[in-house]
Design an enzyme around this catalytic site. Structure first.
Site, short mmCIF file in Angstrom:
data_model
loop_
_atom_site.label_atom_id
_atom_site.label_comp_id
_atom_site.label_asym_id
_atom_site.label_seq_id
_atom_site.Cartn_x
_atom_site.Cartn_y
_atom_site.Cartn_z
N ASP A 91 0.84 -1.20 0.00
CA ASP A 91 0.00 0.00 0.00
C ASP A 91 0.88 1.25 0.00
O ASP A 91 2.09 1.17 -0.18
CB ASP A 91 -0.96 -0.02 1.19
CG ASP A 91 -0.24 -0.15 2.52
OD1 ASP A 91 0.94 0.25 2.61
OD2 ASP A 91 -0.85 -0.66 3.48
N HIS A 417 0.73 -8.85 -4.29
CA HIS A 417 -0.22 -7.82 -3.84
C HIS A 417 0.57 -6.55 -3.56
O HIS A 417 1.02 -6.30 -2.44
CB HIS A 417 -0.94 -8.32 -2.58
CG HIS A 417 -1.99 -7.39 -2.07
ND1 HIS A 417 -3.31 -7.50 -2.41
CD2 HIS A 417 -1.91 -6.34 -1.21
CE1 HIS A 417 -4.01 -6.56 -1.80
NE2 HIS A 417 -3.17 -5.83 -1.06
N ASP A 469 -0.66 -17.83 -5.62
CA ASP A 469 -0.15 -16.73 -6.45
C ASP A 469 -1.29 -15.88 -7.00
O ASP A 469 -1.42 -15.69 -8.22
CB ASP A 469 0.73 -17.27 -7.58
CG ASP A 469 1.57 -16.16 -8.25
OD1 ASP A 469 1.62 -15.05 -7.68
OD2 ASP A 469 2.15 -16.42 -9.32
N GLU A 478 1.43 -10.59 -0.37
CA GLU A 478 1.96 -9.24 -0.13
C GLU A 478 3.34 -9.29 0.51
O GLU A 478 3.55 -9.99 1.50
CB GLU A 478 1.02 -8.43 0.78
CG GLU A 478 1.47 -6.99 0.96
CD GLU A 478 0.47 -6.15 1.72
OE1 GLU A 478 0.63 -4.91 1.74
OE2 GLU A 478 -0.49 -6.71 2.30
#
Length: 500
Positions: A91, A417, A469, A478
């Site tokens: 993020d 991610h 995956d 992530e």
């Protein structure tokens, strides 16, 4: 994008056979391999990863070219400069608590194993430490009596899928102070600054002294104004990285680092007053007890300081709780041999435990120390063997035959991610990609990420060694800075021991 073969492949890897093995009631397909991974290549890539996590104005020698400047107004909401630092994972939020832990672990790796890092690798490792330390120093000194502990609105950020260069979500600023204390994040920040001062002392003595002075002040603040930061910080910054273990572990951890960095006996007196607490079987950004005990064991074993034997015994208790075959083990292992602690980002616990095993083994070897887990004798070789098995698992010696470090080996995760990696770079696609456009155009796309985030270690497989995956599976796909930070020291040790 299809996986590409690279020089990071195990050069000595020879697939001898695939066999169906029965292990604890499970059936596993395993591949036998000769030789060892290219630890030096994995080390260089594990450090390069941090360049892909950078926030702020990027330097001319930035090697990760799919990233550009971002967060250049961070801190303006509080009229301070909070640019720089690292995004914690996939993020675009800067969380001070895990960033400080990342800095501490990177620094510890440089301090213990910098002598095994060759040339540019050591320079890059120090640069990775300094990028974080610069930010933490600003966060600790921008406003007297205030420690800034986060930038960005986590909820707003998680409702969008945007490149950091495009982000237009609120860049709220969060802090702790005497009236809104946060001993956990403050003591961890003090640990990070003290550890970084050690890691950078030889390269830049003046900067090292500045870091240590700030570490002293922040540690004093943590002790004087006690409380959990998640109880006082507004928004959801504290909720995402709440210190579930409380803050006593950080007070111990911070004191241990300042004891090493300053050699001031007052820190020894203070950590002794905290006492030896309960046993633990994991080490993470939240719970620092195992790490503090191993760190203090250095002084007990290497320097012969018997006053710290209680912490050394608790470090051994931690090891007995994670060693396979130990009568007091409380740790699960997957059929393929991976240490398994949690369904969320399990490899963070694998890398942190492996670092402690490798480092305690170093202290044992220097002092010719051994101990027992009841009937199980334990030597430095025992600990190194387990740490190496875990590192090798990450690098491809697992039932999937997959490296869980992106860009290492012939087969690695393709759909991690990670916002920046999953979308075209600004150089390739200069137009703004909006909040929801990112979801529809990229997050939900089934193909491989357009950018290979070299060195990123993902959350890892589940308790059955399965790894889907999938980009939406943040628990397993992530990467995080603290997972990589702990791995750097392990890889440096093995790179120095097993030259390719």
């Amino acid at each position: 994008m299809s996986p590409s073969s690279s020089s990071s492949s195990w050069r000595a890897l020879v697939l001898v056979a695939a066999a169906v093995l029965s292990f604890s009631g499970h059936v596993v397909v395993a591949a036998a391999a000769a030789g060892h991974p290219d630890y030096a290549d994995a080390l260089a890539k594990s450090i390069l990863f941090f360049q892909g996590q950078r926030s702020g104005r990027l330097p001319p020698d930035q090697a990760v070219k799919w990233r550009s400047n971002s967060g250049l107004s961070d801190g303006s909401a509080a009229n301070v400069d909070l640019t720089g630092g690292y995004y914690d994972g996939g993020d675009n939020v800067k969380f001070g608590f895990p960033m400080a832990f990342t800095t501490t672990m990177l620094s510890w790796g440089v301090v213990e194993y910098g002598g095994r890092m060759r040339g540019r690798v050591l320079r890059d490792a120090r640069d990775a430490v300094r990028w974080a330390a610069d930010y933490l120093l600003r966060a600790a000194t921008a406003t007297p009596g205030v420690l800034y502990v986060g930038v960005g609105d986590p909820d707003a950020d998680h409702r969008c899928w945007e490149r950091p260069e495009d982000m237009d979500t609120p860049r709220a600023v969060y802090s702790v102070s005497a009236s809104s204390p946060g001993s956990d994040v403050a003591a961890e920040t003090a640990a990070a600054l003290a550890a970084a001062s050690l890691a950078l002392r030889a390269a830049d003595p003046g900067y090292s002294r500045r870091l240590l002075a700030a570490a002293r002040d922040v540690m004093a603040f943590a002790v004087r104004h006690q409380g959990k930061y998640s109880d006082h910080v507004g928004g959801d910054v504290g909720a995402y990285y709440a210190s579930y273990s409380g803050y006593q572990d950080e007070l111990l951890w911070g004191s241990a680092w300042l004891l090493w960095a300053t050699r001031n006996a007052s820190y020894l007196d203070y950590l002794a007053s905290l006492g030896a607490n309960d046993g633990v079987d994991m080490f993470s950004w939240d719970n620092k007890l195992a790490g503090a005990r191993v760190l203090l064991s250095r002084r007990a074993l290497v320097n012969g300081d018997r006053r710290l034997d209680a912490f050394r015994r608790l470090a051994e208790d931690f090891i007995c709780r994670i060693l396979p075959g130990s009568p007091s083990s409380t740790t699960q292992y997957t059929p393929g041999g991976m240490m398994y602690k949690s369904g969320h980002a399990n490899l963070q616990y694998v890398t942190s435990a492996s670092f402690l095993l490798t480092t305690f083994a170093k202290y044992m070897a220097v002092s010719n120390h051994t101990f027992s887990c009841q009937s199980l004798p334990v030597t430095a070789k025992t600990l190194r063997a387990l740490a190496r098995k875990q590192v090798d698992y990450i690098l491809g010696a697992n039932p999937q035959g997959m490296s869980y470090m992106v860009g290492y080996g012939a087969r690695f995760p393709q759909r991690i991610h990670h916002r920046g990696a999953s979308m075209p770079s600004v150089a390739a696609y200069p137009a703004h990609i909006g909040c929801q456009e990112g979801f529809s155009g990229y997050f939900n796309a089934g193909g491989a990420n357009p950018n290979v985030h070299t060195g990123a270690v993902v959350g890892g497989p589940d308790q059955h060694d399965a790894f889907p995956d999938e980009r939406g599976d943040y628990d397993r796909s992530e990467p995080t800075t603290y997972t990589n930070a702990a791995l750097v020291g392990c890889l440096a040790y093995f790179a120095g021991s097993y030259r390719s």
